[in-house]
Scaffold this motif. Structure first.
Motif, mmCIF file in Angstrom:
data_model
loop_
_atom_site.group_PDB
_atom_site.id
_atom_site.type_symbol
_atom_site.label_atom_id
_atom_site.label_comp_id
_atom_site.label_asym_id
_atom_site.label_seq_id
_atom_site.Cartn_x
_atom_site.Cartn_y
_atom_site.Cartn_z
ATOM 1 N N UNK A 198 -19.612 -3.379 -10.851
ATOM 2 C CA UNK A 198 -19.949 -2.173 -11.569
ATOM 3 C C UNK A 198 -18.664 -1.619 -12.150
ATOM 4 N N UNK A 199 -18.770 -0.474 -12.755
ATOM 5 C CA UNK A 199 -17.641 -0.016 -13.530
ATOM 6 C C UNK A 199 -16.691 0.907 -12.786
ATOM 7 N N UNK A 200 -16.832 0.940 -11.460
ATOM 8 C CA UNK A 200 -15.957 1.806 -10.677
ATOM 9 C C UNK A 200 -14.514 1.372 -10.845
ATOM 10 N N UNK A 201 -13.655 2.319 -11.043
ATOM 11 C CA UNK A 201 -12.230 2.042 -11.028
ATOM 12 C C UNK A 201 -11.660 2.691 -9.795
ATOM 13 N N UNK A 202 -10.395 2.993 -9.851
ATOM 14 C CA UNK A 202 -9.797 3.711 -8.745
ATOM 15 C C UNK A 202 -8.819 4.694 -9.342
ATOM 16 N N UNK A 203 -9.228 5.945 -9.374
ATOM 17 C CA UNK A 203 -8.346 7.013 -9.840
ATOM 18 C C UNK A 203 -8.331 8.126 -8.800
ATOM 19 N N UNK A 204 -8.504 7.710 -7.543
ATOM 20 C CA UNK A 204 -8.393 8.656 -6.426
ATOM 21 C C UNK A 204 -6.980 8.573 -5.843
ATOM 22 N N UNK A 205 -6.073 7.940 -6.569
ATOM 23 C CA UNK A 205 -4.663 7.762 -6.225
ATOM 24 C C UNK A 205 -4.425 6.676 -5.181
ATOM 25 N N UNK A 206 -5.489 6.038 -4.683
ATOM 26 C CA UNK A 206 -5.297 4.972 -3.679
ATOM 27 C C UNK A 206 -4.523 3.800 -4.278
ATOM 28 N N UNK A 207 -4.835 3.461 -5.511
ATOM 29 C CA UNK A 207 -4.153 2.317 -6.116
ATOM 30 C C UNK A 207 -2.661 2.600 -6.307
ATOM 31 N N UNK A 208 -2.365 3.766 -6.899
ATOM 32 C CA UNK A 208 -0.954 4.113 -7.135
ATOM 33 C C UNK A 208 -0.184 4.256 -5.822
ATOM 34 N N UNK A 209 -0.854 4.875 -4.827
ATOM 35 C CA UNK A 209 -0.177 5.133 -3.556
ATOM 36 C C UNK A 209 0.130 3.838 -2.806
ATOM 37 N N UNK A 210 -0.770 2.876 -2.903
ATOM 38 C CA UNK A 210 -0.562 1.619 -2.164
ATOM 39 C C UNK A 210 0.305 0.636 -2.942
ATOM 40 N N UNK A 211 0.649 0.961 -4.195
ATOM 41 C CA UNK A 211 1.277 -0.052 -5.046
ATOM 42 C C UNK A 211 2.626 -0.538 -4.514
ATOM 43 N N UNK A 212 3.297 0.306 -3.765
ATOM 44 C CA UNK A 212 4.581 -0.125 -3.170
ATOM 45 C C UNK A 212 4.386 -1.320 -2.247
ATOM 46 N N UNK A 213 3.182 -1.425 -1.642
ATOM 47 C CA UNK A 213 2.909 -2.578 -0.774
ATOM 48 C C UNK A 213 2.753 -3.868 -1.583
ATOM 49 N N UNK A 214 2.260 -3.732 -2.816
ATOM 50 C CA UNK A 214 2.172 -4.901 -3.710
ATOM 51 C C UNK A 214 3.583 -5.400 -4.021
ATOM 52 N N UNK A 215 4.451 -4.460 -4.440
ATOM 53 C CA UNK A 215 5.823 -4.831 -4.809
ATOM 54 C C UNK A 215 6.544 -5.427 -3.595
ATOM 55 N N UNK A 216 6.336 -4.808 -2.441
ATOM 56 C CA UNK A 216 6.964 -5.281 -1.208
ATOM 57 C C UNK A 216 6.527 -6.721 -0.898
ATOM 58 N N UNK A 217 5.235 -6.978 -1.025
ATOM 59 C CA UNK A 217 4.742 -8.333 -0.757
ATOM 60 C C UNK A 217 5.356 -9.330 -1.736
ATOM 61 N N UNK A 218 5.326 -8.986 -3.013
ATOM 62 C CA UNK A 218 5.825 -9.909 -4.044
ATOM 63 C C UNK A 218 7.311 -10.188 -3.813
ATOM 64 N N UNK A 219 8.062 -9.146 -3.519
ATOM 65 C CA UNK A 219 9.513 -9.321 -3.404
ATOM 66 C C UNK A 219 9.925 -9.982 -2.089
ATOM 67 N N UNK A 220 8.996 -10.069 -1.133
ATOM 68 C CA UNK A 220 9.321 -10.766 0.112
ATOM 69 C C UNK A 220 8.681 -12.161 0.179
ATOM 70 N N UNK A 221 7.848 -12.512 -0.793
ATOM 71 C CA UNK A 221 7.167 -13.810 -0.746
ATOM 72 C C UNK A 221 7.446 -14.697 -1.961
ATOM 73 N N UNK A 222 8.079 -14.169 -2.988
ATOM 74 C CA UNK A 222 8.408 -14.972 -4.169
ATOM 75 C C UNK A 222 9.890 -14.832 -4.478
ATOM 76 N N UNK A 223 10.430 -15.791 -5.186
ATOM 77 C CA UNK A 223 11.833 -15.724 -5.590
ATOM 78 C C UNK A 223 11.932 -14.849 -6.827
ATOM 79 N N UNK A 224 12.217 -13.566 -6.603
ATOM 80 C CA UNK A 224 12.242 -12.611 -7.712
ATOM 81 C C UNK A 224 13.596 -11.907 -7.770
ATOM 82 N N UNK A 225 13.919 -11.427 -8.951
ATOM 83 C CA UNK A 225 15.124 -10.625 -9.133
ATOM 84 C C UNK A 225 14.746 -9.181 -8.820
#
Lengths: 389, 389
Positions: free
Chosen positions: B233-260
């Motif tokens: 369905x067309x639900x998005x996420x603008x209850x700030x959960x996505x923005x608030x958790x986004x640091x965990x995305x960056x943390x995962x990427x920067x600890x699991x891939x060879x990134x600058x």
């Protein structure tokens, strides 16, 4: 499947297709089809005031069955009783045009055909559904093969936890049938969900699963290599190119993943043509795989899979001597699964007779029905817990 | 698309669906539809002797257009002239039932709707096709987020060569719109092909691209988490959960891939709601991303995306002060792309006025048309070569 779609104006906010083709949205938006009832009976619906006849044909119908229309133009079909727990396909026939169920989001491709599907819970279907368990990673990976002089695509499953450990894992090479590709076991075969669920229950060992593409005329499934958006067809590869290049697959996997490089941690299995490939490859590398699975397999030397030129015809020769060498190495599991209505059933009986003649031990798993995905999902679910123990 | 299917009896060899539902195979097997002619005109065909009326509706038609039927029951539609080089969607309407083209293997899902598609070459469509170039790897990966207390799924593209080097790469976080999920940019957005092709031509830097799922009510796209086979369905996420958790995305990427791990090697971009998220996240982490891309973006503080409770309402507050802080760090690229028919066009003009007021430099890329995937593919193709140079 009971979830109703919110009003469509919300959809306009962000969906390009809605915005550019609103006119294409029929009354199917708030229609629930299929509906799986608590007793596992199923209702199929479509809204079509102008259609003359609509039928449903699927793995849960008796051939083609008519939907009935009410005065509003809504057509319905009911199973009148529970449908087996499984992944079920179906298509609708609208005034003679066979097509998908427009209200159902879930669509699969088999060779070139698309069809709608649903999963009925409460039995083996529970293994085919994504559950709230730790999930593995599924990757589409390109590997180089010197034998074929190109890059080719495959699907690799790494189990939950792989990225966060230093552990080494065993590997199953899982091969598709004629007409399939590197997507077949993941989509129709539900390998991803079956693995996640069996591993989470402690029934299967965590393992890496490598799903190749044996259609060596293309480097990837339809639309994913430079070969254009061709219509997938039923070509397989029995010109020995797949078997001959397979060492490059193993080489790539063993140099790019944390794997245990021992025959006791390698398995090879496949369905139909993929069973043939598993058989031929394990015959030619008798010390490589301690686990072999032949699901509804074509049988080397009994059925001619394809004529024509071979890259290395030797891989298909000296079967009896190779089989003796393979069993001298005492594979831990030699597994044959076949349905008693399969057109390859008699061939598999002959192969079994050959094994009996040599006193070679094997597991024989016989089911009903024939050469169908239902059986291949059953065989995979039965096979995985037997590996690497 | 000119390839004809071999005789269907071959198909019986190995395809479960053919074997179990042969009766479902209509005359569409050897039918070519769509056919893209050398001059890029297009023919759509379907075989339906019993149908009364068949129309085609797509991104290349003028609303709903009728197919015409010959005496054999074959229906055809011709574009009567070249169709734009692009990825085109369409659906057929058979006696009032809107559905896919049964002869076409290629099907996409947008939110919950499935549609047929094809790609016309000779222009921007060439970037959306898989070509014979080195290919990246595409993975469906589960990461853990402490903020939301769960695992979530995302799609990660690593460029060709990643697996065979020790090099570190820059990262683009590429966010979908409302109704999308971790599959949207890969399927409808053609991000995989656009990246492979631009990198192969030397126009874009090799980079890792991370495509998250912002529908935080589910952990993955429909059918891929424990939430059942819900109808997307067309639900998005603008209850700030996505923005608030986004640091965990960056943390995962920067600890699991060879990134600058530098702001000069991080970009964030998104379409519509994903543009809103990119804006809000880059505002709240002003030193993290040197590249920001807003494609047909909803604009913070101007349009109320969703009311209701917020996990951390602070992320949506103090916009002007945060914007000043962001530009004090001199982002290398602040990119706004919008179509002049977009319902968010006026909002984007207002956002531009705010940037002008602060003397904040930006790139403004204005196209025709509105809130559609055609534009988002154009914007991505234009944006990628500007990154990490």
């Amino acid at each position: 499947m009971r979830l109703h779609l919110p009003i469509l104006c919300a959809a306009l906010l962000a969906s390009g297709f809605f915005a550019s083709a609103q006119q294409a949205i029929s009354g199917a938006g708030d229609l629930v089809s299929p509906e799986i009832h608590p007793d596992n009976s199923v209702t199929i619906r479509t809204f079509a005031p102008d259609a003359k006849r609509i039928c449903v044909e699927g793995t849960f119908t008796n051939g083609s069955e008519d939907l009935t229309k009410d005065e509003s133009g809504l057509w319905e079909w009911n199973s009148n009783g529970p449908v087996d727990s499984d992944l079920h396909f179906y298509r609708l026939v609208v005034d003679g045009v066979t097509t998908v169920d427009v209200a159902n989001t879930y669509v699969y491709r088999d060779v070139w055909l698309v069809a709608s599907y649903f999963i009925v819970p409460g039995g083996k279907g529970d293994y085919y559904m994504a559950r709230d368990v730790p999930h593995g990673t599924v990757s589409k990976v390109w590997y180089h093969t010197d034998v074929l002089g190109t890059d080719r695509r495959m699907t690799v499953y790494t189990p939950a936890g792989y990225e966060d450990s230093h552990r080494k894992y065993p590997v199953l090479y899982l091969l598709h049938g004629q007409g399939g590709d590197e997507e077949a076991w993941i989509s129709l075969g539900r390998a991803y969900q079956i693995l996640d669920n069996l591993i989470a229950e402690g029934k299967a060992e965590p393992m890496i699963v490598v799903m190749t593409n044996a259609n060596c005329k293309h480097n990837a499934m339809a639309g994913e290599d430079g070969g254009g958006m061709f219509k997938p067809y039923n070509a397989g590869s029995t010109d020995s190119s797949f078997e001959t290049h397979f060492k490059d697959v193993v080489k790539y996997v063993e140099s790019h993943y944390r794997v245990i490089k021992k025959s006791s941690s390698r398995a090879i299995a496949g369905l139909s043509m993929g069973g043939f490939h598993s058989n031929v490859i394990s015959l030619n590398y008798p010390k490589t795989f301690d686990y072999v699975g032949l699901f509804s397999a074509a049988v080397p030397g009994i059925r001619v899979i394809a004529d024509g030129p071979k890259i290395d015809p030797g891989v298909y020769e000296d079967i009896d001597a190779k089989l003796a060498a393979q069993f001298r190495n005492k594979p831990r599991l030699y597994y044959i699964a076949i349905g008693d209505e399969d057109f390859l059933y008699q061939d598999n009986l002959k192969w079994r007779a050959k094994l009996d003649e040599g006193n070679y031990p094997y597991v024989w798993y016989e089911t009903g029905e024939g050469h169908i995905w239902k059986n291949w999902r059953i065989y995979l679910t039965d096979f995985l817990p037997r590996l690497f123990k």
